[in-house]
Design a protein around this motif. Structure first.
Motif, short mmCIF file in Angstrom:
data_model
loop_
_atom_site.label_atom_id
_atom_site.label_comp_id
_atom_site.label_asym_id
_atom_site.label_seq_id
_atom_site.Cartn_x
_atom_site.Cartn_y
_atom_site.Cartn_z
N LEU A 132 0.79 -1.17 0.07
CA LEU A 132 -0.01 -0.04 0.07
C LEU A 132 0.93 1.23 0.07
CD1 LEU A 132 -2.60 -1.19 2.64
CD2 LEU A 132 -3.15 -0.50 0.39
N GLU A 133 0.46 2.22 -0.77
CA GLU A 133 1.51 3.28 -1.05
C GLU A 133 1.76 4.28 0.03
OE1 GLU A 133 3.03 7.03 -1.72
OE2 GLU A 133 0.93 6.71 -1.01
N PRO A 134 0.74 4.47 1.09
CA PRO A 134 1.19 5.12 2.22
C PRO A 134 2.09 4.53 3.10
CG PRO A 134 -1.11 5.40 1.97
CD PRO A 134 -0.80 4.28 0.94
N ALA A 135 2.05 3.23 3.11
CA ALA A 135 3.06 1.99 3.97
C ALA A 135 4.41 2.54 3.36
CB ALA A 135 2.58 0.78 4.01
N VAL A 136 4.45 2.32 1.82
CA VAL A 136 5.78 2.51 1.18
C VAL A 136 6.32 4.06 1.64
CG1 VAL A 136 6.94 2.69 -0.82
CG2 VAL A 136 5.12 0.89 -0.45
N ALA A 137 5.62 4.98 1.59
CA ALA A 137 5.99 6.22 1.98
C ALA A 137 6.78 6.55 3.16
CB ALA A 137 4.74 7.32 1.81
N SER A 138 6.10 5.87 4.25
CA SER A 138 6.59 5.83 5.73
C SER A 138 7.93 5.15 5.70
CB SER A 138 5.54 5.20 6.77
OG SER A 138 5.50 3.73 6.47
N ALA A 139 8.46 4.44 4.63
CA ALA A 139 9.48 3.40 4.58
C ALA A 139 10.63 4.36 3.94
CB ALA A 139 9.35 2.05 4.14
N GLN A 140 10.36 5.41 3.43
CA GLN A 140 11.30 6.19 2.47
C GLN A 140 11.91 7.49 3.37
OE1 GLN A 140 8.57 7.17 -0.72
NE2 GLN A 140 9.17 5.54 -1.85
N TYR A 141 13.19 7.79 2.72
CA TYR A 141 14.02 8.77 3.33
C TYR A 141 14.64 9.44 2.26
CZ TYR A 141 17.31 11.76 5.66
OH TYR A 141 18.13 12.77 6.39
N ASN A 142 14.28 10.72 2.10
CA ASN A 142 14.84 11.43 0.74
C ASN A 142 14.82 10.61 -0.28
OD1 ASN A 142 15.78 13.56 2.41
ND2 ASN A 142 18.25 12.88 2.60
N ASP A 143 13.66 10.35 -0.71
CA ASP A 143 13.10 9.57 -1.96
C ASP A 143 13.78 8.37 -2.08
OD1 ASP A 143 11.32 11.61 -2.40
OD2 ASP A 143 12.94 12.77 -3.23
N LYS A 144 14.20 7.70 -1.28
CA LYS A 144 14.87 6.51 -1.27
C LYS A 144 14.36 5.25 -0.15
CE LYS A 144 19.63 7.87 -2.71
NZ LYS A 144 20.80 7.98 -2.46
N LEU A 145 14.27 4.24 -0.58
CA LEU A 145 13.57 3.00 0.27
C LEU A 145 14.67 2.64 1.35
CD1 LEU A 145 10.89 1.57 0.67
CD2 LEU A 145 11.76 -0.26 -0.80
N TYR A 146 14.14 2.63 2.68
CA TYR A 146 15.14 2.22 3.80
C TYR A 146 14.55 1.04 4.50
CZ TYR A 146 18.66 5.68 2.89
OH TYR A 146 19.61 6.54 2.27
N ALA A 147 13.23 0.76 4.28
CA ALA A 147 12.73 -0.36 5.02
C ALA A 147 11.51 -0.87 4.20
CB ALA A 147 12.12 0.25 6.39
N ALA A 148 11.37 -2.22 4.76
CA ALA A 148 10.25 -2.98 4.16
C ALA A 148 8.99 -3.14 4.93
CB ALA A 148 10.56 -4.50 3.65
N PRO A 149 7.87 -2.24 4.71
CA PRO A 149 6.74 -2.57 5.58
C PRO A 149 6.12 -3.90 5.91
CG PRO A 149 6.12 -0.93 4.23
CD PRO A 149 7.54 -1.47 3.60
N ASN A 150 6.00 -4.38 7.20
CA ASN A 150 5.71 -5.49 7.50
C ASN A 150 3.97 -5.40 7.77
OD1 ASN A 150 5.76 -8.37 8.42
ND2 ASN A 150 5.89 -7.51 10.49
N ASN A 151 3.87 -4.84 8.58
CA ASN A 151 2.37 -4.61 8.97
C ASN A 151 1.65 -3.07 8.92
OD1 ASN A 151 3.38 -4.76 11.68
ND2 ASN A 151 1.37 -3.69 12.06
N THR A 152 0.45 -2.54 9.09
CA THR A 152 0.12 -1.53 8.92
C THR A 152 -0.88 -1.30 9.60
OG1 THR A 152 -0.05 0.40 7.48
CG2 THR A 152 -1.04 -1.55 6.63
N ASN A 153 -1.51 -0.13 10.07
CA ASN A 153 -2.68 -0.05 10.67
C ASN A 153 -3.26 1.22 10.54
OD1 ASN A 153 -4.55 -1.08 12.31
ND2 ASN A 153 -3.01 -1.63 14.06
N VAL A 154 -4.57 1.63 10.74
CA VAL A 154 -5.19 2.84 10.98
C VAL A 154 -6.06 2.60 12.00
CG1 VAL A 154 -4.64 4.12 8.81
CG2 VAL A 154 -6.68 2.67 9.18
N GLN A 155 -6.75 3.65 12.78
CA GLN A 155 -8.01 3.74 13.62
C GLN A 155 -8.99 4.01 12.88
OE1 GLN A 155 -7.42 6.59 16.90
NE2 GLN A 155 -5.22 6.12 17.17
N LEU A 156 -10.09 3.41 13.39
CA LEU A 156 -11.72 3.22 12.82
C LEU A 156 -12.51 3.87 13.97
CD1 LEU A 156 -11.99 -0.16 11.31
CD2 LEU A 156 -11.04 1.71 10.22
N LEU A 157 -13.82 4.29 13.42
CA LEU A 157 -14.65 4.77 14.32
C LEU A 157 -15.62 3.28 14.82
CD1 LEU A 157 -16.86 6.51 15.83
CD2 LEU A 157 -17.75 7.02 13.56
#
Length: 427
Positions: A132-157
């Motif tokens: 998922l793109e937002p998870a990829v964005a969280s793993a980037q620094y200065n437009d380079k990929l430094y981590a591989a997202p394992n799990n992700t999450n958001v809050q629901l109502l």
């Protein structure tokens, strides 16, 4: 966030999830060494305590067929304690650390300090094409990929269908519904995290993002506190002062909120999906009355944006076996592993295709809303100094009822800039 294995719906899914469900073996001790095991390179995998992670490690070791052996080194339960241990060992150039299980908020800091390696090649292609793109964005620094997202999450109502047939779409609507229920003598409280810690920062960040705002600029080097950030403060102040929160709101963390809602006193809960499995197990009669919906928006015509959470895997810059570590990550966070941990441990996958597996329907009945939110989720302020920023923001916002929007915004602008300028790296 791991969920206890007691939940019955998870047990019924085991046979259909993955064949890798071997019983958990003893975790490897924290005093890891970097030596090889009979000529087989040992890859030390430092990660938070995740139920059934050892089963994933065992399967990956079996598939490696002697090429390497992953040793699961269990970090402390609290995220701050995990980070402190990692930071100190990385600052000392500890070469016994190979694979690092990281919170999504650490990537910027670790990459800027040159503690983790850039991801390239096959793993990079897999991450960028499947995740998922937002998870990829969280793993980037200065437009380079430094981590591989394992799990992700958001809050629901989460809301009581017997009290509120149609869930509110905005904060204003939710507050009004709560006040009406209060006037009728019915359960009415809006329950969420308001203690002075990261949970309060997540709440505020979701409000800011939903208002189209930012607290730092795109470079992560300058505090801005724009109109959306001010609107977030106004909304948080209104909510905290409306008489709809629990008396313990300013001291509440995730599990406090979960337990309070399960006790039947609340009409609404803003929390992570882990609450559902707990509710089904511990309060099944209440669970039948509970529905879920997208996180409330600031404006009725603009969908909300919620703060993305989760974990990532990276390779230490000091690992003696970086190529093997990258290869091991392909298994540790691959689709099969993510499905297994989703069904058996309550970790929402970062790979979108995993949500299409039939076993996800029972484990995550809210998956459609969850996936919809994940696709439009918002990162926390992207700066290497995030840990310092989080500390000062939670202090400025606590207790939320004391917020004076413009005054607090001015104070936050200075505090955030000071946090950014301090670099944010612990010794």
């Amino acid at each position: 966030m791991a969920i206890n294995d007691r939940h019955p719906q998870r047990r019924t899914l085991r046979a259909r999830a993955l064949a890798a469900g071997a019983a958990m073996t003893l975790m490897a001790p924290m005093a890891a060494c970097g030596s090889d095991d009979g000529g087989v390179p040992v890859l030390n995998f430092y990660n938070s305590p995740v139920e059934n992670m050892q089963s994933v490690v065992d399967r990956c070791n079996q598939e490696a067929a002697g090429k390497y052996k992953i040793s699961y080194q269990v970090l402390p339960r609290q995220a701050d304690d995990q980070r402190v241990q990692m930071v100190r060992r990385l600052a000392a150039k500890d070469d016994s650390m190979d694979i690092l299980g990281m919170d999504v908020t650490w990537t910027q800091e670790f990459a800027s300090a040159n503690w983790i390696r850039e991801i390239t090649g096959e793993l990079k292609s897999e991450v960028e094409s499947e995740t998922l793109e937002p998870a990829v964005a969280s793993a980037q620094y200065n437009d380079k990929l430094y981590a591989a997202p394992n799990n992700t999450n958001v809050q629901l109502l989460w809301y009581r269908k017997d009290l509120v047939p149609t869930p509110p779409k905005t904060w204003d609507e939710m507050i009004k519904m709560s006040q009406q229920l209060k006037g009728e003598g019915k359960p009415y409280q809006v329950m969420t995290m308001g203690a002075q810690y990261e949970g309060l920062v997540v709440l505020y960040n979701s409000l800011v993002a939903s208002a189209g705002g930012s607290v730092v600029d795109e470079s992560g080097k300058k505090a801005v506190m724009d109109e959306g950030a001010l609107k977030g403060l106004e909304t948080l102040k209104t909510f905290a002062s409306a008489g709809v929160t629990s008396p313990s709101f300013s001291n509440a963390v995730e599990d406090d909120v979960r337990r309070a809602f399960q006790s039947g006193g609340g009409a609404f809960q803003l929390n992570w999906p882990f609450v559902w499995a707990s509710m089904v197990q511990e309060a099944p009669d209440l669970a039948k009355k509970v529905g879920w919906a997208r996180y409330p928006a600031i404006d009725a015509n603009t969908p909300s944006k919620t703060t993305i959470g989760g974990s990532e895997q990276a390779v230490s810059a000091y690992s003696k076996h970086p190529d093997l570590a990258f290869e091991a990550i392909q298994c540790l966070r691959g689709p099969e592993s993510q499905l297994y941990l989703a069904v058996n441990s309550g970790q929402a996958p970062s790979i979108e295709a995993v949500y299409n597996d039939p076993s996800m329907n029972e484990a995550y009945p809210m998956k459609d809303v969850l996936l919809e939110e994940l696709k439009t989720s918002a990162p926390r302020p992207r700066t290497p100094a995030y840990q310092n920023l989080s500390t000062v923001v939670s202090a400025e916002l606590s207790p939320p009822a004391s917020i004076q929007p413009q005054q607090t915004a001015d104070s936050l602008r200075k505090s955030i800039q000071d946090a950014i300028d301090s670099k944010g790296v612990l010794p």
